[in-house]
Design a protein around this motif. Structure first.
Motif, short mmCIF file in Angstrom:
data_model
loop_
_atom_site.label_atom_id
_atom_site.label_comp_id
_atom_site.label_asym_id
_atom_site.label_seq_id
_atom_site.Cartn_x
_atom_site.Cartn_y
_atom_site.Cartn_z
N UNK A 1 0.92 -1.16 0.03
CA UNK A 1 0.08 0.04 0.05
C UNK A 1 0.88 1.12 -0.03
N UNK A 2 0.22 2.34 -0.45
CA UNK A 2 1.21 3.66 -0.43
C UNK A 2 0.21 4.73 -0.24
N UNK A 3 0.60 5.79 0.44
CA UNK A 3 -0.14 6.69 0.93
C UNK A 3 -0.45 7.68 -0.27
N UNK A 4 -1.31 8.45 -0.19
CA UNK A 4 -1.68 9.50 -1.28
C UNK A 4 -0.64 10.33 -1.92
N UNK A 5 0.26 10.66 -1.16
CA UNK A 5 1.45 11.63 -1.51
C UNK A 5 2.64 10.72 -1.68
N UNK A 6 2.43 9.38 -1.70
CA UNK A 6 3.89 8.51 -1.89
C UNK A 6 4.74 8.36 -0.91
N UNK A 7 4.56 9.13 0.26
CA UNK A 7 5.65 9.36 1.18
C UNK A 7 5.81 8.02 1.91
N UNK A 8 4.73 6.99 2.36
CA UNK A 8 4.65 6.09 3.04
C UNK A 8 4.22 4.85 2.21
N UNK A 9 4.88 3.89 2.27
CA UNK A 9 4.63 2.59 1.98
C UNK A 9 4.75 1.63 2.92
N UNK A 10 3.72 0.57 2.67
CA UNK A 10 3.38 -0.92 3.70
C UNK A 10 3.43 -2.05 2.69
N UNK A 11 4.16 -2.90 3.27
CA UNK A 11 4.53 -4.31 2.62
C UNK A 11 3.98 -5.24 3.58
N UNK A 12 3.46 -6.61 2.96
CA UNK A 12 3.32 -7.62 3.94
C UNK A 12 4.70 -8.16 3.99
N UNK A 13 4.73 -9.04 5.18
CA UNK A 13 5.81 -9.75 5.56
C UNK A 13 6.45 -10.71 4.38
N UNK A 14 5.72 -11.10 3.65
CA UNK A 14 6.18 -12.29 2.69
C UNK A 14 6.71 -11.43 1.25
N UNK A 15 6.48 -10.08 1.10
CA UNK A 15 7.01 -9.60 -0.15
C UNK A 15 8.15 -8.59 0.17
N UNK A 16 8.18 -8.22 1.44
CA UNK A 16 9.23 -7.32 1.88
C UNK A 16 10.25 -7.31 1.51
#
Length: 125
Positions: free
Chosen positions: A50-65
């Motif tokens: 996932x990515x915030x609206x401004x692209x500043x923060x991203x999130x990943x599941x552990x399996x793809x990090x």
């Protein structure tokens, strides 16, 4: 209404790379958090990135990090998912999603505002 269209899926060998793209159209808004989900046969759909609206923060599941990278270009209304070192367990239908609430996109819990129809990723071993 916002329409999300995924592209870039296909067949790739294990260890290979693939880039998925999601293009938004309609009443697009750069204020939406965006994300990618996947669903393997016989399994529930799960959040991938996932990515915030401004692209500043991203999130990943552990399996793809460490292997996948999500990015967005608000000027072009696109979101990309760069997938490296693909594994057979990465195979499935990948869906693009958008919601005004980041938590919904990160967790997949709640009523997502918009979903794409998905693109198939197949990883051969």
């Amino acid at each position: 209404q916002v329409q999300l269209v995924e592209s870039g899926g296909g067949l790739v060998q294990a260890g290979g790379s693939l880039t998925l793209s999601c293009t938004a159209s309609g009443r697009t808004s750069s204020n939406y958090a965006m994300g990618w989900f996947r669903q393997a046969p016989g399994k529930e759909r799960e959040p991938v990135a996932a990515i915030t609206w401004n692209g500043v923060n991203t999130y990943y599941s552990e399996s793809v990090k460490g292997r996948f990278t999500i990015s967005r270009d608000n000027a072009k209304n696109t979101v990309h998912l760069q997938m490296n070192n693909l594994k057979p367990e990465d195979a499935g239908v990948y869906y693009c999603a958008a919601d005004s609430v980041l938590r919904v996109v990160v967790t997949g819990k709640g009523n997502m505002d918009y979903w794409g129809k998905g693109t198939l990723v197949t990883v051969s071993s």
